[in-house]
Design an enzyme around this catalytic site. Structure first.
Site, PDB file in Angstrom:
ATOM      1  CE  LYS A  86      -3.982   2.042   2.355  1.00 22.97           C
ATOM      2  NZ  LYS A  86      -4.931   1.918   3.480  1.00 22.97           N
ATOM      3  NE  ARG A  87       5.610   0.621   3.714  1.00 24.62           N
ATOM      4  CZ  ARG A  87       5.352  -0.575   4.220  1.00 24.62           C
ATOM      5  NH1 ARG A  87       4.325  -0.737   5.023  1.00 24.62           N
ATOM      6  NH2 ARG A  87       6.104  -1.606   3.925  1.00 24.62           N
TER       7      ARG A  87
END
Length: 508
Positions: free
Chosen positions: A267-268
């Site tokens: 997600k980062r």
């Protein structure tokens, strides 16, 4: 382990061929693009072979359940056009399709393994997490399980236990992986000693290993497609199949999706949830097409247009042997290109297919209404069609095609700079002539070319085009001017040209 795993399986009754995949999304419940790719590959294999696609939810880790996660995952699949034939919300001959509803089944299988000596109850307290795998395994090797009568007495006293699968420390397990080829390793290859895995936890719930093997056996799944991270679990799973007297399915382990720098997709690193693409207005066909191009070798990609694949084309051309054995990155540079093609195809289809038309309108109409109020369905679709090459997604239509819903702004820095490139006498001459044209012509497209050539102004055709685009849109670029005039209609177009001329006289 993650709270929800999606399991996809495919079963072909006529031939016995089948495909099944397990998917372990985040405990937050979102469907990851890597999971979408896994689901898609299995869906394609199912439909290409005439099989059935089965959704099974794994929720045996009750501590990490998220309310609404199951429904969100199902909605993401439906949005992507991946429709299952059996599942929690529609049933099927091998239900239930939620693992928390199958607990008695797992218990009965564990009891069977205990009775035949392939598993045992371990009443010892859990080992410290600080203990090495080797030391923990040595303790397990030294353990003498109680007899059945003693075990029942301890259970009656309220003592807790786990059930472990008894592994053979000398056994080498081998199997043929469709992607990675022949694989052979001992179950203790990493730890150096035998690892007897837990199959029933102290709370009575099964572990992933037992539940997956039992469900695959009960649901007659014969092919498994899953991520490469499950390769180390193969000895446990093969041992379980053998202990249960069940034939193992064919395994297809899929290389992970990674970032450009080689790190695991997370997600980062950007938009990795299917929901992110849904919210941003990308076409579902685009995201499906994008992940289908990742880690798969197509035979007909000589030209860029061959990247554009419909679901039917993906199904028709699918072959398991074309799945790459190397990790891959999403070709994000193709996202906009693919979306423009899929959106254009939908808009063309919407002229004859009411379902496609209503699908597009259901997504764009609320956005248009929130920005500019009510407009007819026909007008909205005409705007989208006219602006399709000027937008990346449907959600950009209200902003980038604003001048077709509201009056343009001539006071922006961009418009002022563009206006400065046209001599004032030429600008005003063109605007006045354009005003007269739109009120007189009955065929703006038919008269447009002749009219342009007839104007004699400083700066030539370029000055004519710039002046009219400034007056009609307040933008530097856009669709053909005749199309814009046609969209606005003669009265509105004439009024806008008159207003632009008045504004220009006041400010220049």
């Amino acid at each position: 382990m993650p709270s929800h795993r999606l399991w996809w399986g495919v079963r072909t009754y006529a031939t016995g061929a089948a495909v099944r995949v397990r998917f372990a999304p985040s405990p937050t419940g979102f469907l990851h693009v890597g999971g979408l790719r896994t689901a898609l590959l299995n869906y394609l294999c199912a439909k290409q072979s005439g099989g059935q696609f089965i959704l099974r939810m794994e929720d045996t880790d009750q501590t990490r359940l998220v309310p609404g996660a199951m429904r969100a995952l199902q909605e993401s699949l439906r949005w992507a056009g991946i429709h299952y034939d059996e599942g929690p919300d529609m049933g099927g001959p091998y239900g239930p399709y939620v693992q928390s509803e199958r607990l008695p089944l797992y218990t009965s299988y564990a009891d069977k393994l205990i009775r035949c000596g392939r598993a045992y109850r371990d009443f010892r307290p859990p080992v410290s997490r600080d203990m090495s795998a080797r030391a923990s395994a040595i303790l397990r090797e030294a353990y003498l399980p109680p007899s059945e009568s003693e075990a029942q007495e301890r259970i009656q006293r309220g003592e807790t236990f786990v059930v472990r699968l008894k592994m053979d420390p000398e056994r080498t397990f081998s199997y043929e992986d469709i992607v990675y080829g022949p694989m052979s390793f001992r179950p203790d290859a990493m730890g150096g000693v035998t690892d007897d895995p837990i199959i029933i936890k102290s709370d009575g719930w099964p572990t992933y290993h037992l539940a997956s093997v039992v469900d695959d056996t009960e649901m007659r799944i014969t092919h498994v497609l899953r991520g490469e991270e499950w390769i180390p679990s193969m000895p446990k799973h093969l041992a379980l199949y053998e202990a249960l007297g069940a034939k193992p399915p064919i395994f297809v382990h899929l290389p992970l999706l990674i970032n450009a720098d080689g790190t695991k997709l997370s997600k980062r690193s950007g938009d990795v949830r299917v929901a992110d693409y849904m919210e941003q207005g990308w076409e579902p066909e685009t995201l499906v097409n994008l992940v289908a191009l990742t880690g798969y070798s197509y035979a007909n990609l000589e030209h860029a247009d061959h990247d554009v694949k419909t679901m039917n084309e993906l199904i028709r051309d699918f072959e398991l042997t074309r799945i790459s054995h190397t990790r891959a990155t999403l070709p994000m540079d193709k996202l906009v290109f693919l979306n423009k093609h899929h959106l254009a195809n939908k808009l063309a289809l919407a002229t004859t297919c009411e379902q496609t038309k209503q699908d597009l309108l259901s997504r764009i109409r609320p956005i248009i209404t929130s920005w500019y109020g009510d407009h007819s369905d026909d007008y909205i679709l005409r705007v989208v069609t006219l602006g399709q090459q000027r937008v990346d997604t449907l959600r950009q239509v209200p902003e980038r095609m604003a001048y077709l819903f509201t009056e343009p702004r001539w006071d922006t820095d961009t418009c002022r700079a563009f206006r400065a490139s046209v001599p004032t006498p030429s600008f005003r001459q063109v605007i006045q002539a354009g005003h007269d044209l739109v009120l007189q012509t009955r065929d703006i497209h038919g008269d447009w070319g002749v009219w342009i050539k007839s104007l004699q102004v400083a700066g030539g055709k370029s000055a004519v085009q710039k002046s009219l685009r400034i007056a009609l849109t307040g933008e530097r670029a856009g669709p053909p001017l005749a199309d814009i005039i046609d969209m606005l209609g003669p009265q509105k177009a004439a009024a806008r040209l008159a207003a632009a001329l008045a504004w220009d006289k006041q400010h220049h």
